[in-house]
Design a protein around this motif. Structure first.
Motif, short mmCIF file in Angstrom:
data_model
loop_
_atom_site.label_atom_id
_atom_site.label_comp_id
_atom_site.label_asym_id
_atom_site.label_seq_id
_atom_site.Cartn_x
_atom_site.Cartn_y
_atom_site.Cartn_z
N LYS A 18 42.27 30.07 2.94
CA LYS A 18 43.60 29.65 2.18
C LYS A 18 43.29 29.05 0.71
CE LYS A 18 46.98 28.54 5.79
NZ LYS A 18 47.74 27.73 6.52
N VAL A 19 42.17 28.10 0.82
CA VAL A 19 41.62 27.83 -0.64
C VAL A 19 41.00 28.97 -1.46
CG1 VAL A 19 39.58 26.85 -1.84
CG2 VAL A 19 40.83 25.48 0.18
N TRP A 20 40.54 29.91 -1.11
CA TRP A 20 40.32 31.17 -1.65
C TRP A 20 41.36 31.97 -2.34
CZ3 TRP A 20 35.93 31.72 -4.33
CH2 TRP A 20 34.59 31.34 -3.79
N GLN A 21 42.48 31.94 -1.25
CA GLN A 21 43.67 32.56 -1.60
C GLN A 21 44.36 31.84 -3.07
OE1 GLN A 21 46.65 33.98 1.35
NE2 GLN A 21 45.01 33.44 2.98
N TRP A 22 44.50 30.67 -2.87
CA TRP A 22 44.92 29.81 -4.00
C TRP A 22 44.31 29.87 -5.32
CZ3 TRP A 22 49.84 28.97 -3.97
CH2 TRP A 22 50.43 28.43 -2.93
N LEU A 23 42.85 29.84 -5.04
CA LEU A 23 42.16 30.04 -6.25
C LEU A 23 42.49 31.52 -6.94
CD1 LEU A 23 39.85 28.93 -8.23
CD2 LEU A 23 38.24 29.87 -6.45
N ALA A 24 42.53 32.59 -5.98
CA ALA A 24 42.65 33.94 -6.97
C ALA A 24 44.00 33.92 -7.30
CB ALA A 24 42.50 34.92 -5.70
N ILE A 25 44.99 33.48 -6.89
CA ILE A 25 46.18 33.39 -7.19
C ILE A 25 46.37 32.42 -8.49
CG2 ILE A 25 48.89 32.56 -6.76
CD1 ILE A 25 48.49 33.01 -3.98
N LEU A 26 45.72 31.40 -8.46
CA LEU A 26 45.64 30.61 -9.85
C LEU A 26 45.17 31.17 -10.92
CD1 LEU A 26 46.22 28.07 -11.19
CD2 LEU A 26 43.87 27.13 -10.60
N VAL A 55 51.91 39.96 -6.44
CA VAL A 55 50.61 40.96 -6.12
C VAL A 55 49.93 40.34 -4.78
CG1 VAL A 55 48.35 41.49 -6.79
CG2 VAL A 55 50.22 41.46 -8.73
N ALA A 56 49.88 38.95 -4.76
CA ALA A 56 49.22 38.31 -3.59
C ALA A 56 50.06 38.63 -2.22
CB ALA A 56 49.07 36.75 -3.75
N GLY A 57 51.41 38.37 -2.29
CA GLY A 57 52.39 38.35 -1.23
C GLY A 57 52.32 39.91 -0.76
N THR A 58 52.15 40.85 -1.57
CA THR A 58 52.27 42.36 -1.17
C THR A 58 51.00 42.98 -0.77
OG1 THR A 58 52.08 42.94 -3.55
CG2 THR A 58 54.26 42.87 -2.68
N ASN A 59 50.05 41.79 -0.92
CA ASN A 59 48.70 42.41 -0.30
C ASN A 59 48.11 41.23 0.86
OD1 ASN A 59 47.17 44.62 -2.13
ND2 ASN A 59 48.34 43.42 -3.65
N GLY A 60 49.13 40.73 1.54
CA GLY A 60 48.84 40.06 2.87
C GLY A 60 48.65 38.64 2.45
N ALA A 61 48.76 37.94 1.38
CA ALA A 61 48.30 36.46 1.48
C ALA A 61 49.28 35.84 2.36
CB ALA A 61 48.93 35.85 -0.28
N THR A 62 48.69 34.95 2.95
CA THR A 62 49.45 34.03 4.00
C THR A 62 49.71 32.64 3.43
OG1 THR A 62 47.15 33.22 4.95
CG2 THR A 62 48.31 35.28 5.80
N TYR A 252 57.46 25.11 -13.14
CA TYR A 252 57.80 26.60 -13.38
C TYR A 252 56.56 27.76 -12.54
CZ TYR A 252 60.73 26.00 -17.54
OH TYR A 252 61.51 25.45 -18.57
N THR A 253 55.28 26.95 -12.32
CA THR A 253 54.25 27.83 -11.68
C THR A 253 54.75 27.61 -10.13
OG1 THR A 253 52.69 27.22 -13.09
CG2 THR A 253 51.93 27.67 -11.28
N LEU A 254 55.20 26.42 -9.56
CA LEU A 254 55.46 26.37 -8.37
C LEU A 254 56.79 26.90 -7.82
CD1 LEU A 254 54.79 22.46 -7.98
CD2 LEU A 254 53.69 24.34 -6.97
N VAL A 255 57.65 27.07 -8.91
CA VAL A 255 58.93 27.96 -8.46
C VAL A 255 58.57 29.68 -8.54
CG1 VAL A 255 61.19 28.85 -9.66
CG2 VAL A 255 60.77 26.28 -9.44
N GLY A 256 57.77 29.95 -9.54
CA GLY A 256 57.28 31.32 -9.54
C GLY A 256 56.41 31.79 -8.11
N TRP A 257 55.60 30.90 -7.90
CA TRP A 257 54.69 31.09 -6.65
C TRP A 257 55.72 31.22 -5.25
CZ3 TRP A 257 49.91 27.22 -7.46
CH2 TRP A 257 49.10 27.79 -8.46
N SER A 258 56.63 30.13 -5.30
CA SER A 258 57.62 30.09 -4.03
C SER A 258 58.35 31.53 -4.01
CB SER A 258 58.48 28.95 -4.18
OG SER A 258 57.72 27.71 -4.29
N ILE A 259 58.81 31.89 -5.02
CA ILE A 259 59.68 33.15 -5.01
C ILE A 259 58.64 34.35 -4.72
CG2 ILE A 259 60.86 34.74 -6.13
CD1 ILE A 259 61.90 32.21 -7.91
N GLY A 260 57.52 34.52 -5.61
CA GLY A 260 56.62 35.69 -5.48
C GLY A 260 55.87 35.81 -4.33
N LEU A 261 55.68 34.74 -3.63
CA LEU A 261 54.73 34.76 -2.33
C LEU A 261 55.70 35.41 -1.36
CD1 LEU A 261 52.50 31.65 -2.52
CD2 LEU A 261 51.96 34.13 -2.39
#
Length: 362
Positions: A18-26, A55-62, A252-261
């Motif tokens: 999960k840490v690597w996922q968040w780092l990639a998304i950031l 991009v992350a959500g459609t590629n299987g991010a958890t 804004y980042t948190l809102v964007g992530w919440s929707i996009g994921l």
């Protein structure tokens, strides 16, 4: 025979993953937001992270944004919206209130009709198209839509696509009247000195407003509760709130992530299939509002650019920047009409969505 890893090892590996996922998304969020900022596109700090999360959500991010953090971001947006309403708009609105009210009602009716048609033709499900077509208050509409059963992901897709179209159109039209090539955009101060009283007021409004929204059982309680309480203390008591750029960017980042994921490949394919109809509805709404601007210009004798910017359907912050850059534009008139429509959309949006939902089901 190799032994299976114990439970603690599995949990530790999951945390690392999960840490690597968040780092990639950031990293991707920073790249996207930077590219959008460089292209001078609106809402870059929200749309960039949202695109990265899609991009992350459609590629299987958890990974998912924790609810307390998402709630905090909504409260900050509520403070921003409440603080953006100036008492100076009321005299301007009072002076021409029949025309203002007519323009607002006409714009809301036109956007609702477009949303109803998209829903009726089964292009998008339920009331999603109604929320997505609402003029102005893009982030507010996205936050409220989920509380009323609409697909928040598709609402965000429609709203922010419209913000981009409207802002770029307004900028192009403004350039026909005004030469803005020599105007320097003021540098963003990311970490301004904290004003203790104003910043404490922001935190207090966010906390009290969120609690009131939950006690009163408002839809989207954190956002609406903070907005209503914040507007009351800001306009009624003259309380000033400080929202540093770093805090807005984080929210804004948190809102964007919440929707996009929450996007999945089927949802993204559905949005892509509906893209021609969505763009068509945006173009129709822009043209309709342009027609309203032409009528207002003729009736009041004000310059066409002021009338167009005042009726432009959305992207209030971008419209304000464009209006401020044009010296002969009546910015008080522009912001009065934009703010009036914003308030009407917030107040009647839920009722209109419910009405359209009933008519679509019949």
């Amino acid at each position: 025979m190799d032994s299976l890893p114990d439970q603690s090892t599995v949990e530790r590996m999951a945390r690392i993953h999960k840490v690597w996922q968040w780092l990639a998304i950031l990293i991707v969020s920073i790249l996207f937001a930077g590219a959008l900022e460089f292209a001078a596109l609106p809402a870059a700090l929200l749309i960039g992270p949202m695109l990265a999360a899609i991009v992350a959500g459609t590629n299987g991010a958890t990974v998912r944004v924790p609810r307390p953090l998402f709630g905090s971001a909504q409260a900050v947006v509520g403070c921003l919206v409440a603080g953006s309403i100036s008492a100076g708009i009321f005299p301007v609105f009072y002076k021409e209130w029949p025309l203002f009210l007519g323009a607002v009602v006409a714009t809301v009716a036109a956007s609702s009709l477009l949303g109803w048609l998209i829903s009726r033709w089964r292009i998008l499900p339920g009331t999603t198209a109604v929320w997505g077509s609402s003029p102005g208050a893009a982030t507010a509409m996205v936050l409220m839509a989920g509380a009323f059963g609409a697909d928040q992901r598709l609402v965000a897709f429609m709203q922010y696509l419209r913000v981009i179209f409207v802002s770029m159109t307004a900028a192009l039209i403004a350039r026909m009247w005004v030469d803005t090539s020599g105007i320097e955009i003021p540098a963003v101060v990311w970490f301004p000195p904290i004003q203790p009283a104003a910043f404490a007021a922001t935190l207090g409004v966010a906390l009290v407003g969120s609690l009131l929204g939950k006690v009163l059982r408002l839809p989207s309680p954190v956002f609406l509760g903070t907005f209503i309480f914040g507007a009351a203390v800001h306009l009624g008591l003259g309380v000033t709130m400080q929202l540093p750029h770093w805090l807005l960017a984080l929210s804004y980042t948190l809102v964007g992530w919440s929707i996009g994921l929450n996007f999945t490949r089927p949802i993204l394919r559905h949005a892509t299939r509906a893209l021609p109809q969505i763009i068509g509805s945006i173009v129709v709404l822009i043209a309709f509002c342009g027609g309203l601007g032409f009528i207002i210009s003729r009736l009041l004798g004000i310059d066409p650019l002021t009338a167009y910017l005042a009726t432009s359907p959305g992207g209030v912050d971008s419209v304000a920047i464009i209006a401020a850059a044009a010296q002969h534009v009546d910015i008080s008139f522009v912001m009065a009409l934009q703010s009036a429509r914003f308030l009407v959309v917030l107040l009647v949006g839920p009722s209109v969505a419910k009405l359209v939902a009933k008519s679509v089901k019949q």
